[in-house]
Enzyme design. Structure first.
Site, mmCIF file in Angstrom:
data_model
loop_
_atom_site.group_PDB
_atom_site.id
_atom_site.type_symbol
_atom_site.label_atom_id
_atom_site.label_comp_id
_atom_site.label_asym_id
_atom_site.label_seq_id
_atom_site.Cartn_x
_atom_site.Cartn_y
_atom_site.Cartn_z
ATOM 1 N N GLY A 160 64.852 -23.104 -1.806
ATOM 2 C CA GLY A 160 64.637 -23.291 -3.239
ATOM 3 C C GLY A 160 63.528 -24.286 -3.545
ATOM 4 O O GLY A 160 62.898 -24.847 -2.642
ATOM 5 N N THR A 202 73.761 -32.394 -12.346
ATOM 6 C CA THR A 202 72.811 -31.920 -13.358
ATOM 7 C C THR A 202 73.103 -32.447 -14.758
ATOM 8 O O THR A 202 74.276 -32.663 -15.121
ATOM 9 C CB THR A 202 72.833 -30.365 -13.390
ATOM 10 O OG1 THR A 202 72.197 -29.911 -14.586
ATOM 11 C CG2 THR A 202 74.255 -29.816 -13.400
ATOM 12 N N GLU A 254 73.089 -30.683 -17.192
ATOM 13 C CA GLU A 254 73.879 -29.662 -17.897
ATOM 14 C C GLU A 254 75.323 -30.109 -18.068
ATOM 15 O O GLU A 254 76.047 -29.572 -18.904
ATOM 16 C CB GLU A 254 73.824 -28.326 -17.145
ATOM 17 C CG GLU A 254 72.475 -27.622 -17.209
ATOM 18 C CD GLU A 254 72.126 -27.107 -18.598
ATOM 19 O OE1 GLU A 254 73.014 -26.586 -19.292
ATOM 20 O OE2 GLU A 254 70.953 -27.241 -18.999
ATOM 21 N N TYR A 262 78.142 -22.734 -15.325
ATOM 22 C CA TYR A 262 77.357 -23.546 -14.387
ATOM 23 C C TYR A 262 77.649 -25.029 -14.595
ATOM 24 O O TYR A 262 77.947 -25.760 -13.647
ATOM 25 C CB TYR A 262 75.862 -23.252 -14.587
ATOM 26 C CG TYR A 262 74.929 -24.211 -13.875
ATOM 27 C CD1 TYR A 262 74.682 -24.095 -12.507
ATOM 28 C CD2 TYR A 262 74.272 -25.231 -14.574
ATOM 29 C CE1 TYR A 262 73.814 -24.981 -11.854
ATOM 30 C CE2 TYR A 262 73.408 -26.111 -13.936
ATOM 31 C CZ TYR A 262 73.180 -25.981 -12.575
ATOM 32 O OH TYR A 262 72.327 -26.851 -11.943
ATOM 33 N N LYS A 273 79.491 -27.513 -11.917
ATOM 34 C CA LYS A 273 78.788 -28.699 -11.420
ATOM 35 C C LYS A 273 79.544 -29.983 -11.771
ATOM 36 O O LYS A 273 79.443 -30.979 -11.064
ATOM 37 C CB LYS A 273 77.371 -28.741 -12.001
ATOM 38 C CG LYS A 273 76.399 -27.763 -11.328
ATOM 39 C CD LYS A 273 75.924 -28.314 -9.993
ATOM 40 C CE LYS A 273 74.813 -27.474 -9.387
ATOM 41 N NZ LYS A 273 74.281 -28.056 -8.155
ATOM 42 N N HIS A 276 63.849 -30.408 -13.794
ATOM 43 C CA HIS A 276 62.597 -30.732 -13.119
ATOM 44 C C HIS A 276 61.955 -29.448 -12.634
ATOM 45 O O HIS A 276 62.605 -28.550 -12.110
ATOM 46 C CB HIS A 276 62.787 -31.761 -12.006
ATOM 47 C CG HIS A 276 63.968 -31.512 -11.137
ATOM 48 N ND1 HIS A 276 65.248 -31.864 -11.506
ATOM 49 C CD2 HIS A 276 64.066 -30.941 -9.925
ATOM 50 C CE1 HIS A 276 66.077 -31.517 -10.547
ATOM 51 N NE2 HIS A 276 65.389 -30.945 -9.577
#
Ligand code: NAP
Ligand code: GDP
Length: 345
Positions: free
Chosen positions: A12, A127, A129, A151, A155, A181
């Site tokens: 990734g 994150t 999020e 998600y 997380k 990012h």
């Protein structure tokens, strides 16, 4: 003896930048990667380090594989970057996202616990999020969480299980709460890269216009190359903890579109509102971007703005690339790829 770092999610965006940084620091880097029918090391190749990273089979869904990998490698540091990382897909695949992003982290922590080593240092890719429907602005380590997607929820579990293993077993387990990012190596589905790639195609006559969702959403966008430096600094601390990495600036998607357009020679003006909003190039009069509600999310994160004060003070973390330069670098990279036809990821 050089230190051994195991990096999950090596194929990734962050995996590539982190691997380059660790190699520069003299680490032996083992990239842990799930089997794929095609070679997916294009990002490592783009950074010129494809041959320098050892690759090992790794699947976050497979407990036995994780345990064997950690027993065999006995790494000094583990950076868990692997995840189903796209918010949009998590609404379509909530259970899979939970299996990988939440339970997968417990599998890793259990495997570290099973080898009985307290010297392994563990980084979890958390994150912004998790802040979701934000309870305060800017968001920092102490801000209450309110995730808005499967998600974000998965997380958040991963964040707390990391904290829990630190508190329960004295593990050096750190949670890096990273705001968005980006980079020229960003996945194509994320709004930034989607825009730079699509506008490059429009410029070269390969696409009519880019279709996007909510142009009002605001994000704190930094450069991935700067953020991996923060991850490494977190694991060099004597004690593990939680750290926010962010720029302290926020920008709407519309602004990203305008700046990316400018870097590619468009002079964009916006007309209409809601689903009828469009971006028109003043020079040609052509519509180059329009809204399509299919890209709206069932629940949106309207605004993210992080406060990196703790990381700056404790880790001495700084950023090298600002927002405008980041947008320009992404646009120029995609312009080059589209014009040469070399698009491997
Ligand atoms: P990315 O480009 O989507 O990379 C995700 C990596 O995870 C890929 O290498 C992928 O492998 C791997 N992976 C997915 N499912 C897996 C599984 N079941 N087993 C093993 N590997 C698996 O994500 P990124 O942008 O580099 O982000 C790195 C991490 O930081 C992610 O955990 C992400 O959620 C988190 N994060 C990212 C941001 C951001 O703005 N970039 C912000 C906060 C947190 P394939 O190549 O095979 O798909
Ligand atoms: P996220 O912050 O991890 O969800 O990163 P994304 O890049 O996927 O999305 C950032 C913001 O851009 C979100 O608020 C999206 O709703 C918004 N957005 C607007 N249009 C699009 C689009 O076409 N694709 C994506 N991925 N996001 C979009």
């Amino acid at each position: 003896m050089s230190k051994l770092a195991m990096v999950t999610g090596i194929s990734g965006q962050d995996g590539a930048y982190l691997a380059r940084l660790l190699l520069e620091k003299g680490y032996r880097v083992v990239g842990a990667m799930r089997r794929n029918s095609s070679t997916t090391l294009g990002r490592l190749a783009e950074l010129g380090i494809e041959q320098d990273v050892e690759i090992t089979d790794f699947e976050l869904l497979e407990d036995s594989n994780i345990r064997r990998t950690i027993e065999r490698l006995k790494p000094d540091e583990i950076y868990n970057l692997a995840a189903q990382s796209f918010v949009g897909s998590s609404f379509e695949q909530p259970l899979y996202t939970a299996e990988v992003d939440a339970c997968g982290v417990t599998r890793l922590l259990e495997a570290i616990r099973a080898v009985g080593s307290t010297s392994i240092r563990f980084y979890q890719a958390s994150t912004s999020e998790m802040f979701g429907k934000v309870h305060e602005t800017p968001q920092r380590e102490t801000t209450p969480f309110h995730p808005r997607s499967p998600y974000g929820v998965a997380k958040l579990y991963a964040h707390w299980i990391t904290v829990n293993y630190r508190e329960s077993y004295g593990m050096h387990a750190t949670s890096g709460i990273l705001f968005n990012h980006e980079s020229p190596l960003r996945g194509r589905e994320f709004v930034t890269r989607k825009i730079t790639l699509a506008l490059s195609r429009v410029k070269h006559g390969k696409l009519d216009a880019v279709e996007v969702g909510n142009l009002d959403a605001k994000r704190d966008w930094g450069f991935a190359g700067d953020y991996v430096e923060g991850m490494w600094r977190m694991l060099q601390q004597d004690t593990a903890g939680d750290y926010v990495l962010a720029t302290g600036e926020t920008h709407p998607v519309r602004e990203f579109l305008t700046l990316a357009g400018a870097a590619l020679g468009f002079d964009l003006v916006f007309e209409g509102s809601g689903v009828a909003e469009r971006a028109i190039d003043r020079k040609s009069g052509k519509v180059v971007a329009r809204v399509n509600e299919k890209f709206f999310r069932p629940a949106e994160v309207d605004l993210l703005l992080g406060d990196p004060a703790k990381a700056e003070k404790t880790l001495g973390w700084t950023r090298k690339l600002g927002f405008r330069d980041l947008v320009t670098a992404m646009a120029e990279a995609d312009d080059r790829r589209v014009s040469t036809g070399q698009l491997s990821f």
